[in-house]
Design a protein around this motif. Sequence first.
Motif, PDB file in Angstrom:
ATOM      1  N   VAL A  82      13.140  28.725 -18.497  1.00  0.00           N
ATOM      2  CA  VAL A  82      13.525  27.312 -18.400  1.00  0.00           C
ATOM      3  C   VAL A  82      12.335  26.417 -18.696  1.00  0.00           C
ATOM      4  CG1 VAL A  82      13.167  27.117 -15.898  1.00  0.00           C
ATOM      5  CG2 VAL A  82      14.706  25.553 -17.034  1.00  0.00           C
ATOM      6  N   GLU A  83      11.176  26.841 -18.251  1.00  0.00           N
ATOM      7  CA  GLU A  83       9.981  26.039 -18.490  1.00  0.00           C
ATOM      8  C   GLU A  83       9.699  25.946 -19.993  1.00  0.00           C
ATOM      9  OE1 GLU A  83       5.288  26.148 -17.594  1.00  0.00           O
ATOM     10  OE2 GLU A  83       6.541  27.477 -16.353  1.00  0.00           O
ATOM     11  N   GLY A  84       9.960  27.049 -20.690  1.00  0.00           N
ATOM     12  CA  GLY A  84       9.704  27.089 -22.116  1.00  0.00           C
ATOM     13  C   GLY A  84      10.639  26.199 -22.929  1.00  0.00           C
ATOM     14  N   PHE A  85      11.861  26.041 -22.460  1.00  0.00           N
ATOM     15  CA  PHE A  85      12.842  25.322 -23.280  1.00  0.00           C
ATOM     16  C   PHE A  85      13.241  23.949 -22.746  1.00  0.00           C
ATOM     17  CE2 PHE A  85      13.548  29.692 -24.791  1.00  0.00           C
ATOM     18  CZ  PHE A  85      13.387  29.446 -26.142  1.00  0.00           C
ATOM     19  N   ALA A  86      12.866  23.661 -21.506  1.00  0.00           N
ATOM     20  CA  ALA A  86      13.328  22.419 -20.857  1.00  0.00           C
ATOM     21  C   ALA A  86      13.077  21.177 -21.703  1.00  0.00           C
ATOM     22  CB  ALA A  86      12.667  22.270 -19.493  1.00  0.00           C
ATOM     23  N   LYS A  87      11.940  21.166 -22.379  1.00  0.00           N
ATOM     24  CA  LYS A  87      11.542  19.949 -23.093  1.00  0.00           C
ATOM     25  C   LYS A  87      12.305  19.712 -24.394  1.00  0.00           C
ATOM     26  CE  LYS A  87       7.521  21.544 -22.584  1.00  0.00           C
ATOM     27  NZ  LYS A  87       6.124  21.937 -22.777  1.00  0.00           N
ATOM     28  N   GLU A  88      13.113  20.661 -24.796  1.00  0.00           N
ATOM     29  CA  GLU A  88      13.759  20.480 -26.096  1.00  0.00           C
ATOM     30  C   GLU A  88      15.255  20.817 -26.083  1.00  0.00           C
ATOM     31  OE1 GLU A  88      11.601  24.623 -27.645  1.00  0.00           O
ATOM     32  OE2 GLU A  88      11.457  22.779 -28.789  1.00  0.00           O
ATOM     33  N   CYS A  89      15.915  20.423 -25.003  1.00  0.00           N
ATOM     34  CA  CYS A  89      17.336  20.736 -24.888  1.00  0.00           C
ATOM     35  C   CYS A  89      18.223  19.519 -25.137  1.00  0.00           C
ATOM     36  CB  CYS A  89      17.639  21.258 -23.485  1.00  0.00           C
ATOM     37  SG  CYS A  89      17.048  22.934 -23.231  1.00  0.00           S
ATOM     38  N   VAL A 120      23.275  22.637 -24.890  1.00  0.00           N
ATOM     39  CA  VAL A 120      23.540  23.248 -26.194  1.00  0.00           C
ATOM     40  C   VAL A 120      22.474  24.326 -26.375  1.00  0.00           C
ATOM     41  CG1 VAL A 120      23.743  22.874 -28.667  1.00  0.00           C
ATOM     42  CG2 VAL A 120      24.435  21.072 -27.074  1.00  0.00           C
ATOM     43  N   ARG A 121      22.925  25.559 -26.605  1.00  0.00           N
ATOM     44  CA  ARG A 121      22.002  26.701 -26.558  1.00  0.00           C
ATOM     45  C   ARG A 121      20.757  26.506 -27.426  1.00  0.00           C
ATOM     46  NH1 ARG A 121      26.506  30.153 -29.604  1.00  0.00           N
ATOM     47  NH2 ARG A 121      26.410  28.984 -31.544  1.00  0.00           N
ATOM     48  N   PRO A 122      19.585  26.684 -26.818  1.00  0.00           N
ATOM     49  CA  PRO A 122      18.363  26.776 -27.615  1.00  0.00           C
ATOM     50  C   PRO A 122      18.133  28.242 -27.997  1.00  0.00           C
ATOM     51  CG  PRO A 122      17.794  26.550 -25.293  1.00  0.00           C
ATOM     52  CD  PRO A 122      19.293  26.612 -25.369  1.00  0.00           C
ATOM     53  N   THR A 123      18.798  29.134 -27.283  1.00  0.00           N
ATOM     54  CA  THR A 123      18.817  30.574 -27.466  1.00  0.00           C
ATOM     55  C   THR A 123      19.805  31.069 -26.413  1.00  0.00           C
ATOM     56  OG1 THR A 123      17.541  32.618 -27.430  1.00  0.00           O
ATOM     57  CG2 THR A 123      16.850  30.902 -25.895  1.00  0.00           C
ATOM     58  N   SER A 124      20.278  32.310 -26.547  1.00  0.00           N
ATOM     59  CA  SER A 124      21.433  32.682 -25.718  1.00  0.00           C
ATOM     60  C   SER A 124      21.183  33.714 -24.634  1.00  0.00           C
ATOM     61  CB  SER A 124      22.567  33.172 -26.624  1.00  0.00           C
ATOM     62  OG  SER A 124      22.907  32.169 -27.556  1.00  0.00           O
ATOM     63  N   GLU A 125      19.938  34.019 -24.363  1.00  0.00           N
ATOM     64  CA  GLU A 125      19.674  35.046 -23.342  1.00  0.00           C
ATOM     65  C   GLU A 125      20.495  34.834 -22.073  1.00  0.00           C
ATOM     66  OE1 GLU A 125      17.339  34.075 -25.327  1.00  0.00           O
ATOM     67  OE2 GLU A 125      16.350  35.912 -26.004  1.00  0.00           O
ATOM     68  N   THR A 126      20.500  33.605 -21.570  1.00  0.00           N
ATOM     69  CA  THR A 126      21.104  33.401 -20.247  1.00  0.00           C
ATOM     70  C   THR A 126      22.615  33.604 -20.261  1.00  0.00           C
ATOM     71  OG1 THR A 126      21.219  31.015 -20.631  1.00  0.00           O
ATOM     72  CG2 THR A 126      19.281  31.844 -19.474  1.00  0.00           C
ATOM     73  N   VAL A 153      20.121  24.856 -31.078  1.00  0.00           N
ATOM     74  CA  VAL A 153      19.543  23.509 -31.129  1.00  0.00           C
ATOM     75  C   VAL A 153      18.273  23.436 -30.284  1.00  0.00           C
ATOM     76  CG1 VAL A 153      19.881  21.105 -30.411  1.00  0.00           C
ATOM     77  CG2 VAL A 153      21.719  22.320 -31.606  1.00  0.00           C
ATOM     78  N   ARG A 154      17.204  23.015 -30.927  1.00  0.00           N
ATOM     79  CA  ARG A 154      15.972  22.746 -30.184  1.00  0.00           C
ATOM     80  C   ARG A 154      15.514  21.362 -30.611  1.00  0.00           C
ATOM     81  NH1 ARG A 154      13.230  28.817 -30.594  1.00  0.00           N
ATOM     82  NH2 ARG A 154      15.077  29.835 -29.740  1.00  0.00           N
ATOM     83  N   TRP A 155      15.464  20.447 -29.658  1.00  0.00           N
ATOM     84  CA  TRP A 155      15.234  19.049 -29.971  1.00  0.00           C
ATOM     85  C   TRP A 155      13.778  18.822 -30.348  1.00  0.00           C
ATOM     86  CZ3 TRP A 155      19.746  16.807 -30.525  1.00  0.00           C
ATOM     87  CH2 TRP A 155      19.755  15.456 -30.850  1.00  0.00           C
ATOM     88  N   GLU A 156      13.484  19.079 -31.609  1.00  0.00           N
ATOM     89  CA  GLU A 156      12.111  19.004 -32.086  1.00  0.00           C
ATOM     90  C   GLU A 156      11.719  17.566 -32.387  1.00  0.00           C
ATOM     91  OE1 GLU A 156      10.075  21.372 -32.125  1.00  0.00           O
ATOM     92  OE2 GLU A 156      11.371  23.141 -31.924  1.00  0.00           O
TER      93      GLU A 156
END
Length: 491
Positions: A82-89, A120-126, A153-156
Amino acid sequence: MAKSIPSRSEDYSLWYNELVKKADLAEHSDVRGCMVIKPYGYSIWEKMQQALDKMFKETGHVNAYFPLFVPKSFLAREASHVEGFAKECAIVTHYRLKNSPDGKGVVVDPESELEEELIVRPTSETIIWNSYKKWIQSYRDLPILINQWANVVRWEMRTRLFLRTAEFLWQEGHTAHATAEEAVNETLQMLDVYADFAENYMALPVIKGKKSEGEKFPGAVDTYCIEALMQDGKALQAGTSHFLGQNFAKAFDVQFATKEGKLDYVWGTSWGVSTRLMGALIMAHSDDDGLILPPKLAPLQVVIVPVFKNEEELNAIRSSLEPVIQDYRKQNVTVKLDDRDTQKPGFKFAEWELKGVPVRLTIGPRDLGQGTVEIARRDTKEKQVIKIEQAVVDTLVLLEDMQKNIYRRALEFRKQMTTQVDSFDQFKKVLDEKGGFIEAHWDGTTETEAIIKEETKATIRCIPLDAKEEQGVCVYSGKPSNKRVLFARAY
RNA sequence: CGGGGUGUAGCGCAGCCCGGUUAGCGCACCUGGUUUGGGACCAGGGGGUCGCAGGUUCGAAUCCUGCUACCCCGACCA
């Protein structure tokens, strides 16, 4: 000169951007950070998909599809993830629109707020591990070897066509295993699949390696990658394969009964390549005249440009080509006769070169009398006149040779652009003046890695799997090190 | 998300500083003709909410404010 592009030496970024657009691969959409992949670009991606999909199936994987939306709480289950992806969801908070009170357009209906927001999935592991919990009870349910082709989707903040877009297409493999050993083997097997694909289809030499702590995937125990070098001397990560350990199994409580009747957490992997490969393909091989595509991925392998003054000449050319075209089709070579009478041959030459078609045949009145045809290859621009009966056989040889040649060229470039350095001064000098990969000793600490990145913008691309044991000292700290790692500035 | 730049016909640009006829150029497009072995030529023609929204003004592509998109440089990332 309707469609010429800037040169690489003038402005590499501009060259890339213009090439993507002029070669009809993709364009910006009106949605920030998103692109439209145009038919020609998409057909290259489809070729990549087909080859990869076959390789996945051959290694025992099956395709499935999981939802685009991930409940917010799922993402939070694995802390570093979550820490890795939180900023770009991107987050879905409502499910309904209504007519705007002022009658102009629509507004979000405030009464349609979701109880739990969806990511919106940044990746689907979870979301996948949440399913795996339901699917796995015993060792008999393992392994699970699933792949999915999907968009994520990764909000770049800063995007570039293919290299980094807010939405991109990829495949993500997610596997579950009974033992750590099996999961590690799977991780490495898929890394090999990616390297095989990169080298044999994309003609892109890659270095297989392991990511440092600082660069690995959030949620993984180990991240492996293939790294490639672009023509401007910057590195590009072309694929990753992660050993997830039991991290997601623990986060989603996925336990199974072992043969011995005990309960244990499942071991996982995930691995992916994306439409970023399109960027790699373009930047690795192409030149100032346009794309150079490896024959195995070129949507169109042969284009025939007829030279004619009138309908009779064109018809004569057509009939002399008919058996040739038939023969190409029999050999599974994709071919197109560009018989437009609205463009001159010279224009067509330039246009097909821009689009990277590997082989071009030119045939005109001069050839008709002599039963010849001119054959030209895109990678070296060499042309020769051959007997028309030879065209298909020569093409097959040429296609194979081009596939090898552009690989060789890229490999030669990478060799030239890989430098061993033993001091930090030299490190900085090589990076600024030459670029490319730098092989240097590193003390293995995240601190040193971070300082080097801070001071030079170079990151550890990977610790190569085939790195030789060699005693040395870290270029930055002077502490002992037993192998060299690969540094570069990267995309 | 910070700093800088750009946004004018499908594409590439000029005009803006210093407001004032009908907004211009190249390529592309359409018609006719001559051409066709490396991006053809001549003649005629069509195409514009000047990024969007406000404001100033008798009058705005031009001045002011806000927004938006893209590009370059940073931070972040596949």
